[in-house]
Design an enzyme around this catalytic site. Structure first.
Site, short mmCIF file in Angstrom:
data_model
loop_
_atom_site.label_atom_id
_atom_site.label_comp_id
_atom_site.label_asym_id
_atom_site.label_seq_id
_atom_site.Cartn_x
_atom_site.Cartn_y
_atom_site.Cartn_z
N GLY A 206 -10.11 -0.45 7.46
CA GLY A 206 -8.75 -0.95 7.30
C GLY A 206 -7.79 0.17 6.93
O GLY A 206 -8.15 1.34 7.03
N ASN A 207 -6.59 -0.19 6.54
CA ASN A 207 -5.64 0.81 6.08
C ASN A 207 -4.79 0.22 4.96
O ASN A 207 -4.92 -0.94 4.62
CB ASN A 207 -4.78 1.33 7.24
CG ASN A 207 -3.98 0.23 7.89
OD1 ASN A 207 -3.13 -0.39 7.26
ND2 ASN A 207 -4.25 -0.04 9.17
N ARG A 208 -3.94 1.05 4.38
CA ARG A 208 -3.24 0.66 3.17
C ARG A 208 -1.95 -0.11 3.40
O ARG A 208 -1.23 -0.39 2.45
CB ARG A 208 -2.88 1.91 2.36
CG ARG A 208 -4.05 2.57 1.70
CD ARG A 208 -3.53 3.77 0.94
NE ARG A 208 -4.60 4.56 0.37
CZ ARG A 208 -5.17 4.27 -0.78
NH1 ARG A 208 -4.76 3.22 -1.48
NH2 ARG A 208 -6.13 5.03 -1.24
N SER A 209 -1.64 -0.45 4.63
CA SER A 209 -0.37 -1.14 4.88
C SER A 209 -0.32 -2.47 4.12
O SER A 209 -1.27 -3.26 4.17
CB SER A 209 -0.20 -1.40 6.37
OG SER A 209 0.93 -2.21 6.57
N ALA A 273 0.67 -1.32 10.97
CA ALA A 273 -0.14 -0.11 10.99
C ALA A 273 -1.39 -0.44 11.81
O ALA A 273 -2.27 -1.16 11.35
CB ALA A 273 -0.52 0.30 9.57
#
Ligand code: CTP
Length: 413
Positions: A206-209, A273
């Site tokens: 995943g990512n931090r968005s 993102a």
């Protein structure tokens, strides 16, 4: 401020309860005047409870107070929502059969009509003429929103969202000429949040968005009168009211949803993102530690570039480049190959979108924060525009830039 809120007899009357709340929460004293027909949709008790004021629709109630004269005289603002075809016709011809139409004839302050009706009724020559008459006399008639109507059909005729009517009403009271919602009748698709690319049933990349920027954009677009579709990947904030939400998880799902939504969108904003890579294989079962203690190897493959595909799709349609505005986001850092703007400019050309909203990352963090600072680059080559502040303020600046571009290219009919 004293506000008279006239409620017309349409199914959208239920949405006016939210509008009433917005007015009362902002400290205004609201008297609701429903038409007889509207009480079939929402009863007077609802209006009395929410406004804290008595409700009547007859000129013969409380005759000693001469309500049919007093309410219009005293009102700083009269808002009619939903303004049905019937009510617009009555107002245009100066009829005075009930308390609301009497009040409209007595109103001294600004009057705002928020229409809602079927598309054919809105587009009928009779309604067009009534709207022109009312506008010619100085009344403000909002453009209705476009989208799903009561039945299976869709088109212009939906009541603008309560927040949008509220924003227009406040602009009108301030004497602003731009009270008309700049994105009325436009459909905007906004992707938000971060995609999650599964490795197995319990793990993902995943990512931090946080989705805050995309949600703030959706709110700003909704308040500008647009019909908003939010393609929501993983978000830490709830989606706002009054927007259509399509939930997605992976980049591939987002791609499918975005390409489908683009078909009838005037604007597509890719603020999500999107993971550039996904695991080549997704295990059906949880990946276990191996007996021989060897480290697992994850092979990644590239995800499609959705923004690029959206631009290609738009440019390949018969209607050509001009019919849709595509907005990308970029998080950039400067390096030995160039500064942030140089990299962003190259990305804008590479992706072919119309606007690129550039976040400078590195010096201050963007993800999850409430404040941000961006530069908006345009492919048309106009001067870069800076905007900074809360994500709400920056979103409002981005949305008004979009409205400006859109209305310059294809003015509303
Ligand atoms: N984007 C997209 N599809 C992807 C990756 C990104 O549509 N697979 C969109 C994002 O939503 C954003 C824009 O492209 O609007 C720019 O994203 P970014 O990750 O900054 O650009 P990349 O193309 O990945 O460029 P790079 O990582 O090389 O800087």
């Amino acid at each position: 401020m004293r506000i008279v809120l006239g409620v017309g007899g349409g199914i959208a009357a239920y949405k006016v309860a939210s509008l009433l709340r917005l007015f009362t929460e902002a400290g205004h004293n609201v008297t609701v005047i429903p038409t007889e027909a509207s009480t079939r949709f929402v009863g007077s008790a609802t209006w009395e409870a929410l406004s804290g004021n008595p409700v009547s629709n007859s000129v013969f109630d409380d005759v000693h107070q001469v309500n049919h004269v007093r309410l219009g005289h005293e009102a700083d603002l009269v808002v009619v929502a939903p303004a049905t075809a019937d009510l617009l016709a009555k107002a245009a011809t100066g009829q005075a059969g009930d308390l609301l139409t009497n009040t409209l004839l007595m109103a001294h302050g600004p009057v705002l009509f928020a229409p809602a009706m079927h598309t054919e009724m809105w587009q009928h020559a009779a309604t067009r003429a009534n709207v022109e008459t009312l506008r010619g006399r100085g009344a403000a008639v909002l453009e209705p929103a476009t989208g799903r109507l009561t039945g299976a059909d869709s088109g212009p005729g939906r009541l603008p969202e309560p927040e949008a009517i509220f924003a227009a009403a406040m602009a009108l009271v301030e004497g602003r000429q731009d009270f008309q919602l700049p994105l009325a009748g436009r459909t905007i698709t906004i992707s938000a949040g971060g995609t999650r690319e599964p490795l197995d049933p319990v793990r993902f990349l995943g990512n931090r968005s946080s989705g805050k920027q995309g949600v703030a954009l959706a709110v700003a677009a909704r308040n500008a009168g647009a019909n908003v579709r939010l393609l929501a990947a993983h978000m830490e904030v709830p989606p706002p009211a009054g927007v259509e939400v399509v939930q997605v998880e992976t980049a591939l799902q987002l791609r499918e949803a975005a390409l489908a939504a683009a078909a009838d969108s005037d604007v597509v904003i890719m603020s999500a993102a999107v993971a550039d890579f996904r695991p080549a294989e997704v295990s059906d079962t949880k990946i276990k530690k191996r007996d021989d203690r060897s480290d697992p190897v994850i092979t990644l493959v590239r995800n499609p570039d959705i923004l690029l595909e959206l631009v290609e799709l738009r440019n390949s349609t018969v209607r050509g480049e001009g019919h849709q505005l595509i907005v990308g986001f970029a998080a950039e850092t400067g390096d030995s190959d160039g500064d942030v703007l140089a990299h962003a400019e190259a990305k804008l050309q590479r992706k072919g979108c119309d606007l690129l909203v550039v976040n400078h990352v590195g010096t201050d963090k963007v993800f999850g924060q409430d404040t941000t600072s961006v530069v908006i680059l345009a492919r048309s080559g106009s001067e870069p525009q800076e905007a900074s502040g809360t994500k709400t303020e920056v979103s409002a600046a981005i949305i008004s830039r979009i409205a400006f571009e859109l209305n310059a290219v294809s003015p509303r009919a």
